[in-house]
Design an enzyme around this catalytic site. Structure first.
Site, PDB file in Angstrom:
ATOM      1  N   SER A 172     -38.778 -30.445  36.826  1.00 44.26           N
ATOM      2  CA  SER A 172     -37.729 -29.485  36.498  1.00 44.26           C
ATOM      3  C   SER A 172     -36.516 -29.651  37.411  1.00 44.26           C
ATOM      4  CB  SER A 172     -38.268 -28.053  36.622  1.00 44.26           C
ATOM      5  OG  SER A 172     -37.222 -27.116  36.458  1.00 44.26           O
ATOM      6  N   LEU A 173     -35.341 -29.478  36.826  1.00 46.38           N
ATOM      7  CA  LEU A 173     -34.088 -29.530  37.586  1.00 46.38           C
ATOM      8  C   LEU A 173     -33.701 -28.164  38.138  1.00 46.38           C
ATOM      9  CD1 LEU A 173     -31.937 -31.849  35.277  1.00 46.38           C
ATOM     10  CD2 LEU A 173     -33.407 -32.489  37.189  1.00 46.38           C
ATOM     11  N   TYR A 224     -32.612 -29.929  26.143  1.00 46.93           N
ATOM     12  CA  TYR A 224     -31.632 -30.523  27.057  1.00 46.93           C
ATOM     13  C   TYR A 224     -32.119 -31.797  27.741  1.00 46.93           C
ATOM     14  CZ  TYR A 224     -34.008 -28.604  31.212  1.00 46.93           C
ATOM     15  OH  TYR A 224     -34.918 -28.322  32.212  1.00 46.93           O
ATOM     16  N   GLY A 270     -36.743 -22.501  14.287  1.00 43.81           N
ATOM     17  CA  GLY A 270     -37.692 -22.334  15.377  1.00 43.81           C
ATOM     18  C   GLY A 270     -37.815 -20.880  15.755  1.00 43.81           C
ATOM     19  N   ALA A 271     -39.040 -20.317  15.650  1.00 47.13           N
ATOM     20  CA  ALA A 271     -39.248 -18.884  15.902  1.00 47.13           C
ATOM     21  C   ALA A 271     -40.211 -18.652  17.063  1.00 47.13           C
ATOM     22  CB  ALA A 271     -39.755 -18.195  14.638  1.00 47.13           C
ATOM     23  N   GLY A 272     -40.320 -19.635  17.966  1.00 46.98           N
ATOM     24  CA  GLY A 272     -41.162 -19.456  19.141  1.00 46.98           C
ATOM     25  C   GLY A 272     -40.433 -18.703  20.232  1.00 46.98           C
ATOM     26  N   THR A 295     -42.214 -20.245  32.798  1.00 46.82           N
ATOM     27  CA  THR A 295     -41.888 -21.097  31.657  1.00 46.82           C
ATOM     28  C   THR A 295     -43.157 -21.388  30.854  1.00 46.82           C
ATOM     29  OG1 THR A 295     -40.656 -23.085  31.010  1.00 46.82           O
ATOM     30  CG2 THR A 295     -42.101 -23.294  32.935  1.00 46.82           C
ATOM     31  N   LYS A 320     -44.739 -17.432  29.196  1.00 49.81           N
ATOM     32  CA  LYS A 320     -43.692 -16.413  29.091  1.00 49.81           C
ATOM     33  C   LYS A 320     -44.170 -15.119  28.442  1.00 49.81           C
ATOM     34  CE  LYS A 320     -39.744 -19.587  28.998  1.00 49.81           C
ATOM     35  NZ  LYS A 320     -38.518 -19.986  28.288  1.00 49.81           N
ATOM     36  N   ALA A 354     -38.387 -19.758  22.676  1.00 45.84           N
ATOM     37  CA  ALA A 354     -36.961 -20.087  22.776  1.00 45.84           C
ATOM     38  C   ALA A 354     -36.199 -19.529  21.584  1.00 45.84           C
ATOM     39  CB  ALA A 354     -36.770 -21.599  22.872  1.00 45.84           C
ATOM     40  N   ASP A 406     -33.058 -16.252  29.253  1.00 48.03           N
ATOM     41  CA  ASP A 406     -32.860 -17.300  28.243  1.00 48.03           C
ATOM     42  C   ASP A 406     -31.810 -16.857  27.227  1.00 48.03           C
ATOM     43  OD1 ASP A 406     -34.672 -19.204  29.217  1.00 48.03           O
ATOM     44  OD2 ASP A 406     -36.357 -18.271  28.171  1.00 48.03           O
TER      45      ASP A 406
END
Length: 281
Positions: A9-10, A221, A125-127, A61, A65, A129, A101
């Protein structure tokens, strides 16, 4: 940060460098449940341990979550409405869950596509995120939102969830198997599934469906320019990559942890420096 596969992770260097630029020292560590051979539901015990050890807070994450919710003493209205937490702040003996988020995506959309029409938008997408993005889109003034997912029940649940919070918006369920109808209707497409990530290559929709005046945004990303965005750019669509969401959600979390107003453009520049160094190596 607690999650699976969080080693690369950044976020840690972004937080630490921003703190240094503010004249402070911040230590950010990752707790990778996969490396530690821990199940996802171990997040509750990890939250309690971090609080006892004196951490100021945590980022949460995938895949924790939603699993973290029972471990918390309270939720902000945004986190409660979205049903997911990516930031936990320890305050006065309590562990409070936040969701940055949604605000991160809203900031990225406003910065990257400020004049894009928002009358009709498709969310693919319905998760977790997707739930954050749906709230961000409606909070940003989208009039009609179509939620599409390969799991139609999950799309329906998210649509019902956001209708309760945004009763004046028109929220429907789109057919993920018929993207040509959805995109012919829409002003914009926001993609919030793993497709396009390094381990999930490909595009969620055929390239020929990506035509102006449609604009296209991606929550992925890494890589920054996904196959979806490359196809949309080649066809002349305005696009928005997932970097802004990644940075601005981190900036909002940094503010919650430290109380120091971060320099968001500085954090964005550092993010791109980190990505460039990663690609060189």
């Amino acid at each position: 940060m607690i999650g699976s596969g969080v080693g690369p992770s950044l976020t840690p260097p972004m937080h630490e460098r921003e703190a240094a630029a503010s004249g402070r020292r911040l230590i950010y560590r990752t707790i990778d449940i996969t490396e530690l051979d821990l199940p996802p539901d171990s997040v509750s015990g990890l939250v309690a341990a971090a609080q006892r050890l004196g951490f100021n807070g945590l980022n949460i994450t995938h895949p924790c979550k939603q699993l973290v919710l029972p471990a918390l003493d309270g939720l902000t209205p945004d986190a409660a409405a979205i049903g997911a937490v990516n930031t936990v702040v320890f305050d006065g003996g309590s562990a409070v869950g936040h969701n940055t988020d949604w605000s991160g995506f809203a900031s990225s959309l406003e910065r990257g596509l400020p004049h894009a029409p928002r009358d009709r938008v498709v969310l693919l997408g319905a998760g977790g995120a997707g739930a954050a993005v749906a709230h961000a889109l409606l909070a940003s003034g989208v009039g009609e939102l179509a939620v599409a997912d390969v799991d139609a029940d999950r799309a329906g649940e998210l649509a019902e969830q956001v209708r309760r919070r945004f009763p004046d918006a028109a929220v429907g369920i789109g057919d993920a198997a018929a993207p040509e109808r959805l995109l012919a209707w829409a002003d914009g497409l926001v993609h919030a599934t793993p497709t396009g990530m390094a381990h999930h290559p490909g595009s969620p929709v055929p390239a020929e469906l990506l035509r102006p005046p449609l604009w296209v945004a991606d929550a992925v990303y890494r890589p920054l320019r996904t196959e979806l965005l490359r196809s949309a750019e080649r066809n002349g669509c305005a696009t928005l990559d997932g970097g802004g969401m990644a940075v601005f959600q981190a900036a909002d979390a940094f503010d919650l942890f430290t109380g120091l107003g971060p320099d968001r453009e500085r954090m964005l520049a550092h993010f791109h420096e980190l990505l460039a160094a990663e690609q060189r190596n």
